[in-house]
Design a protein around this motif. Structure first.
Motif, PDB file in Angstrom:
ATOM      1  N   UNK A 201       2.563   0.787  -1.316  1.00 31.25           N
ATOM      2  CA  UNK A 201       2.789  -0.504  -2.241  1.00 31.25           C
ATOM      3  C   UNK A 201       2.223  -1.665  -1.843  1.00 31.25           C
ATOM      4  N   UNK A 202       2.365  -1.962  -0.438  1.00 36.34           N
ATOM      5  CA  UNK A 202       2.068  -3.270   0.074  1.00 36.34           C
ATOM      6  C   UNK A 202       0.582  -3.417   0.177  1.00 36.34           C
ATOM      7  N   UNK A 203      -0.336  -2.321   0.127  1.00 32.10           N
ATOM      8  CA  UNK A 203      -1.606  -2.640  -0.007  1.00 32.10           C
ATOM      9  C   UNK A 203      -2.434  -2.019  -1.167  1.00 32.10           C
ATOM     10  N   UNK A 204      -1.569  -1.369  -1.946  1.00 32.85           N
ATOM     11  CA  UNK A 204      -2.298  -1.034  -3.374  1.00 32.85           C
ATOM     12  C   UNK A 204      -2.994  -2.066  -4.083  1.00 32.85           C
ATOM     13  N   UNK A 205      -4.378  -1.771  -4.437  1.00 31.94           N
ATOM     14  CA  UNK A 205      -4.800  -2.775  -5.315  1.00 31.94           C
ATOM     15  C   UNK A 205      -5.397  -2.021  -6.692  1.00 31.94           C
ATOM     16  N   UNK A 206      -5.630  -0.869  -6.545  1.00 35.82           N
ATOM     17  CA  UNK A 206      -6.087  -0.095  -7.776  1.00 35.82           C
ATOM     18  C   UNK A 206      -5.325   1.150  -7.974  1.00 35.82           C
ATOM     19  N   UNK A 207      -5.315   1.501  -9.290  1.00 36.17           N
ATOM     20  CA  UNK A 207      -4.648   2.667  -9.515  1.00 36.17           C
ATOM     21  C   UNK A 207      -5.452   4.018  -9.335  1.00 36.17           C
ATOM     22  N   UNK A 208      -6.826   3.942  -9.129  1.00 38.34           N
ATOM     23  CA  UNK A 208      -7.739   5.078  -8.621  1.00 38.34           C
ATOM     24  C   UNK A 208      -7.348   5.300  -7.269  1.00 38.34           C
ATOM     25  N   UNK A 209      -7.014   6.504  -6.936  1.00 41.25           N
ATOM     26  CA  UNK A 209      -6.707   6.678  -5.453  1.00 41.25           C
ATOM     27  C   UNK A 209      -7.968   7.541  -4.937  1.00 41.25           C
ATOM     28  N   UNK A 210      -8.498   8.564  -5.748  1.00 42.49           N
ATOM     29  CA  UNK A 210     -10.005   9.095  -5.411  1.00 42.49           C
ATOM     30  C   UNK A 210     -10.699   9.052  -6.488  1.00 42.49           C
ATOM     31  N   UNK A 211     -12.092   8.631  -6.428  1.00 42.71           N
ATOM     32  CA  UNK A 211     -12.723   8.209  -7.509  1.00 42.71           C
ATOM     33  C   UNK A 211     -14.174   8.837  -7.131  1.00 42.71           C
ATOM     34  N   UNK A 212     -14.696   9.870  -7.645  1.00 48.10           N
ATOM     35  CA  UNK A 212     -15.948  10.415  -7.357  1.00 48.10           C
ATOM     36  C   UNK A 212     -16.810  10.623  -8.560  1.00 48.10           C
ATOM     37  N   UNK A 227      -5.343  14.743  -2.149  1.00 56.16           N
ATOM     38  CA  UNK A 227      -4.104  14.534  -2.345  1.00 56.16           C
ATOM     39  C   UNK A 227      -3.892  13.145  -2.368  1.00 56.16           C
ATOM     40  N   UNK A 228      -3.095  12.637  -3.347  1.00 54.47           N
ATOM     41  CA  UNK A 228      -2.938  11.175  -3.576  1.00 54.47           C
ATOM     42  C   UNK A 228      -1.336  10.923  -3.758  1.00 54.47           C
ATOM     43  N   UNK A 229      -0.969   9.758  -3.366  1.00 55.96           N
ATOM     44  CA  UNK A 229       0.443   9.388  -3.621  1.00 55.96           C
ATOM     45  C   UNK A 229       1.282  10.121  -2.307  1.00 55.96           C
ATOM     46  N   UNK A 230       2.777   9.595  -2.307  1.00 54.47           N
ATOM     47  CA  UNK A 230       3.704  10.175  -1.190  1.00 54.47           C
ATOM     48  C   UNK A 230       4.965  10.049  -2.001  1.00 54.47           C
ATOM     49  N   UNK A 231       5.785  10.814  -1.165  1.00 57.78           N
ATOM     50  CA  UNK A 231       7.223  10.716  -1.560  1.00 57.78           C
ATOM     51  C   UNK A 231       7.844   9.367  -1.137  1.00 57.78           C
ATOM     52  N   UNK A 235       3.630   4.146  -5.735  1.00 62.39           N
ATOM     53  CA  UNK A 235       2.473   3.692  -6.478  1.00 62.39           C
ATOM     54  C   UNK A 235       1.555   4.631  -7.137  1.00 62.39           C
ATOM     55  N   UNK A 236       0.989   4.357  -8.294  1.00 65.21           N
ATOM     56  CA  UNK A 236       0.408   5.305  -9.269  1.00 65.21           C
ATOM     57  C   UNK A 236      -1.097   5.352  -8.517  1.00 65.21           C
ATOM     58  N   UNK A 237      -1.430   6.688  -8.322  1.00 64.74           N
ATOM     59  CA  UNK A 237      -2.847   7.051  -7.766  1.00 64.74           C
ATOM     60  C   UNK A 237      -3.546   7.988  -8.459  1.00 64.74           C
ATOM     61  N   UNK A 238      -4.489   7.818  -9.358  1.00 64.28           N
ATOM     62  CA  UNK A 238      -5.197   8.922 -10.039  1.00 64.28           C
ATOM     63  C   UNK A 238      -6.028   9.342  -9.057  1.00 64.28           C
ATOM     64  N   UNK A 239      -6.588  10.705  -9.735  1.00 60.93           N
ATOM     65  CA  UNK A 239      -7.832  11.502  -9.021  1.00 60.93           C
ATOM     66  C   UNK A 239      -8.697  11.671 -10.198  1.00 60.93           C
ATOM     67  N   UNK A 257      -5.764  22.555  -4.161  1.00 61.27           N
ATOM     68  CA  UNK A 257      -7.037  22.035  -4.253  1.00 61.27           C
ATOM     69  C   UNK A 257      -7.048  20.442  -4.601  1.00 61.27           C
ATOM     70  N   UNK A 258      -6.332  20.117  -6.021  1.00 58.12           N
ATOM     71  CA  UNK A 258      -6.136  18.764  -6.187  1.00 58.12           C
ATOM     72  C   UNK A 258      -4.802  18.292  -6.426  1.00 58.12           C
ATOM     73  N   UNK A 259      -4.252  17.741  -5.901  1.00 60.73           N
ATOM     74  CA  UNK A 259      -2.768  17.430  -5.920  1.00 60.73           C
ATOM     75  C   UNK A 259      -2.550  15.813  -6.195  1.00 60.73           C
ATOM     76  N   UNK A 260      -1.789  15.444  -7.098  1.00 60.50           N
ATOM     77  CA  UNK A 260      -1.261  14.047  -7.345  1.00 60.50           C
ATOM     78  C   UNK A 260       0.192  14.056  -7.488  1.00 60.50           C
ATOM     79  N   UNK A 261       0.910  13.130  -6.528  1.00 59.96           N
ATOM     80  CA  UNK A 261       2.341  12.766  -6.680  1.00 59.96           C
ATOM     81  C   UNK A 261       2.519  12.223  -8.065  1.00 59.96           C
ATOM     82  N   UNK A 262       1.902  10.828  -8.150  1.00 61.25           N
ATOM     83  CA  UNK A 262       2.235  10.225  -9.332  1.00 61.25           C
ATOM     84  C   UNK A 262       0.983   9.511  -9.727  1.00 61.25           C
TER      85      UNK A 262
END
Length: 332
Positions: A201-212, A227-231, A235-239, A257-262
């Motif tokens: 959260x200290x550095x997050x500026x976008x909800x997009x975590x991985x954008x291809x 893999x995006x996000x953590x325990x 912060x919300x991080x989309x793939x 393969x593709x894992x999203x935490x939140x």
């Protein structure tokens, strides 16, 4: 294919090997500097470092320390080799500090090759190969072995080729975002996660975590390929994957393969192949995100569906629910 990714034994014979760190943060580099024997030159006004078949091998230190408060451009000519080792070893390229806006970029251009290797045999810490604020690859080939390509903000691949292999933890690691729009990316032999975005959260500026949105990609990781996000961070991080017909993604040899935490998983026009992946798409149970798959290469999806066994008793309830959620998300 990633063959002969590190040519560390085939250094250009005409260059003098440099065995001490090139520290561009010192006052000495407020003016232009160069070393023809070693094959590099520094333009202080434009913060441009030109590498022409250099051979850096530093024990107990890093190879190149770049400014953290301004953009720096590397121009690659020929085949360049950076290697660090020793008990007090460091990343081959690093800035060590970062400003509050996390805005400084390392931009890599040119038609050459940059081989980077961290030899962790004697190191007391598993250092990344690159440790900077932001990284943009526009041209050329970068080969990383022994450690991750790590940034405090965003990795952006706009062209060229990025190869990462044989790392003890991650392949591509970003706190904010990994963006791939063109070029070739190969991540293999990674002990943990191939592409990881933490979402701190200290550095997050976008909800997009991985954008291809383009490129040809092969990625694997023993735990997860993407893999995006953590325990730890909430912060919300989309793939998000939206690639063209000529682009391709291969997800290989991974537990997930593709894992999203939140966050959300969105796949549109996705030519994606899963091979030797236990759970191709997974979302953490507590996540409030959605899975949306449309206009994908359904021959691959159908192959995956056909491979699902009728008896799911041996799988956990969580795995079965994630599978059902993924199947329900497919829109034909």
């Amino acid at each position: 294919m990633v063959l002969g990714i590190m040519g560390v034994t085939a250094f250009a014979a005409e260059r003098t090997q440099r065995t001490e760190e090139l520290n561009l943060q010192t006052d000495e580099y407020k003016i232009d500097q160069s070393n023809e024997d070693e094959g590099w030159s520094w333009d202080a006004d434009t913060a441009t470092l030109t590498l022409d078949s250099v051979d850096f091998s530093v024990n107990n230190g890093g190879c190149i320390k770049i400014p953290y408060d301004r953009d720096v451009t590397f121009i690659l000519n020929g085949e360049n080799n950076l290697k660090t080792s020793g008990l007090s070893g460091q990343a081959t390229i690093y800035s060590y500090s970062y400003d509050k806006d996390c805005a400084a970029k390392l931009i890599i251009k040119g038609e050459g090759i940059l081989n980077m290797m961290v030899d962790t045999t004697e190191m007391n810490f598993e250092y990344p190969v690159i440790d900077v604020v932001n990284l943009i690859l526009e041209e050329g080939t970068i080969n990383a072995e022994g450690g991750a390509i790590m940034v405090m903000n965003t990795i952006e691949i706009k062209g060229g080729t990025c190869n990462v292999k044989n790392t003890p933890d991650y392949g591509l690691y970003a706190v904010n975002e990994i963006k791939i729009s063109s070029g070739e990316v190969n991540v293999e032999d990674v002990e943990s996660v191939g592409m990881f975005v933490t979402g701190a959260t200290s550095y997050t500026m976008s909800e997009e975590g991985i954008l291809i949105t383009g490129g040809n990609i092969k990625v694997s990781g023993k735990t997860a390929a993407m893999y995006t996000g953590s325990n730890i961070y909430d912060g919300v991080k989309d793939i998000i994957i939206m690639i063209g017909d000529d682009d391709k993604i291969e997800i290989l040899d991974s537990k997930f393969g593709i894992y999203v935490n939140n966050g959300d998983i969105k796949i549109q026009n996705g030519n994606i192949k899963f091979d030797n992946v236990n759970e191709p798409i997974k979302m953490k149970d507590e996540s409030e995100g959605n899975i949306d798959i449309e206009k994908a290469d359904y021959s691959k999806i159908e192959e995956l569906i056909e491979s699902i066994p009728e008896n799911l008793d041996e799988y956990t309830e969580e795995s079965v629910e994630n599978l059902k959620k993924a199947l329900e998300a497919v829109e034909k």
